[in-house]
Design a protein around this motif. Structure first.
Motif, short mmCIF file in Angstrom:
data_model
loop_
_atom_site.label_atom_id
_atom_site.label_comp_id
_atom_site.label_asym_id
_atom_site.label_seq_id
_atom_site.Cartn_x
_atom_site.Cartn_y
_atom_site.Cartn_z
N SER A 1 6.15 17.13 -1.26
CA SER A 1 5.12 16.23 -1.79
C SER A 1 3.98 16.01 -0.81
O SER A 1 2.99 15.36 -1.16
CB SER A 1 5.76 14.88 -2.15
OG SER A 1 6.74 15.05 -3.15
N GLY A 2 4.11 16.55 0.40
CA GLY A 2 3.05 16.40 1.40
C GLY A 2 3.61 16.06 2.76
O GLY A 2 4.82 15.95 2.96
N VAL B 1 12.59 19.55 16.54
CA VAL B 1 11.85 19.55 15.27
C VAL B 1 11.68 18.11 14.81
O VAL B 1 12.63 17.31 14.86
CB VAL B 1 12.56 20.36 14.19
CG1 VAL B 1 11.78 20.30 12.87
CG2 VAL B 1 12.72 21.81 14.63
N CYS B 2 10.48 17.80 14.38
CA CYS B 2 10.22 16.48 13.79
C CYS B 2 9.73 16.69 12.36
O CYS B 2 8.60 17.15 12.15
CB CYS B 2 9.17 15.72 14.61
SG CYS B 2 8.73 14.12 13.89
N GLU B 3 10.58 16.39 11.41
CA GLU B 3 10.23 16.56 10.00
C GLU B 3 9.59 15.27 9.52
O GLU B 3 10.27 14.26 9.35
CB GLU B 3 11.46 16.91 9.17
CG GLU B 3 11.14 17.26 7.74
CD GLU B 3 12.35 17.72 6.95
OE1 GLU B 3 12.22 17.96 5.74
OE2 GLU B 3 13.44 17.81 7.55
N ASN B 4 8.29 15.31 9.29
CA ASN B 4 7.56 14.11 8.91
C ASN B 4 6.86 14.32 7.56
O ASN B 4 5.70 13.93 7.39
CB ASN B 4 6.54 13.75 9.99
CG ASN B 4 6.51 12.25 10.26
OD1 ASN B 4 7.23 11.48 9.62
ND2 ASN B 4 5.69 11.81 11.20
N THR B 5 7.58 14.94 6.65
CA THR B 5 7.04 15.09 5.30
C THR B 5 7.25 13.79 4.53
O THR B 5 8.09 12.95 4.90
CB THR B 5 7.73 16.24 4.55
OG1 THR B 5 9.12 15.91 4.38
CG2 THR B 5 7.62 17.55 5.31
N LEU B 6 6.52 13.65 3.44
CA LEU B 6 6.68 12.44 2.62
C LEU B 6 8.07 12.37 2.02
O LEU B 6 8.65 11.30 1.89
CB LEU B 6 5.61 12.42 1.52
CG LEU B 6 4.15 12.44 1.99
CD1 LEU B 6 3.21 12.30 0.79
CD2 LEU B 6 3.87 11.32 2.99
#
Length: 229
Positions: free
Chosen positions: A186-187, A199-204
């Motif tokens: 979604s962004g 890893v830093c997963e910072n998706t919505l």
């Protein structure tokens, strides 16, 4: 003593013996009947006891079966309730996920959000060089905020501006009717160290998952506390 007297005495003796025999026979008969009645009563009582024990055993079996059936029905009902609650929560999450799509429709708001997500990821990684991955449709917005994001991070950490490389491999596109069952995003962004170990997963979507995990007890309490009561 003449014959008549002798005969009379003999008859008296016979009568006496016969009477004794009859009395003895009566005594034996009465005694036998008493023993028979006692034995019959004992047999009846033993049979009654056996029947009572058998009935009590069957009654206990029936009670156990009732408890088992009740427990099974109760568990089945609880499972249905929990499943219904999970369905409600999942529907809420799905609705929230659809709402995320509206964020990207406002370019100005989404652009600032991307910058904030990048800065936040840099603060978590604290790496001098990072690899950034985003949706293909977001590349131009991400590239427009990379400079300001790097400056903001450097000022907060008092370090040199990090090198941010935009990966040529992109995150999945947003969910659509054409790809309902495929991967979607979604962004947001995903940042990683150059060696890929951090890893830093910072998706919505990832942030929504985190929020739901943290808030799930509160959500369940808010939605279902009255039902449980």
């Amino acid at each position: 003593m003449n014959d008549a007297d002798v005969s009379k005495q003999i008859q008296q003796m016979v009568r006496f013996i016969r009477q004794e025999a009859e009395e003895k026979a009566n005594e034996i008969s009465v005694s036998a009947e008493e023993e028979f009645n006692i034995e019959k009563l004992q047999l009846v009582e033993a049979e009654k006891k056996k029947i009572r024990q058998e009935y009590e055993k069957k009654e206990k079996q029936v009670e156990i079966r009732k408890k088992i059936e009740y427990s099974m029905q109760l568990n089945a009902s609880r499972i249905k309730v929990l499943q219904a609650q999970d369905d409600v929560v999942n529907d809420m999450k799905e609705a929230a996920s659809k709402e995320l799509l509206s964020i990207g429709q406002n370019e100005h708001v989404y652009k600032n959000l991307l910058k904030d997500l990048i800065v936040q990821s840099l603060l978590r990684l604290k790496e001098p060089a990072v690899l950034l991955r985003c949706r293909k449709s977001d590349v131009y917005l991400v590239e427009s905020v990379l400079g300001s994001a790097a400056v903001e991070y450097a000022e907060k950490e008092k370090v040199h501006e990090p090198e941010i490389i935009v990966d040529h491999v992109h995150l999945p596109p947003g969910p659509s009717h054409h790809h309902q069952h495929g991967p979607s995003c979604s962004g947001g962004v995903v940042l990683a160290s150059r060696d890929g170990k951090i890893v830093c997963e910072n998706t919505l979507d990832a942030r929504l998952d985190v929020v739901f995990r943290k808030k799930l007890p509160e959500i369940r309490k808010s939605l279902f506390s009255q039902v449980a009561a």
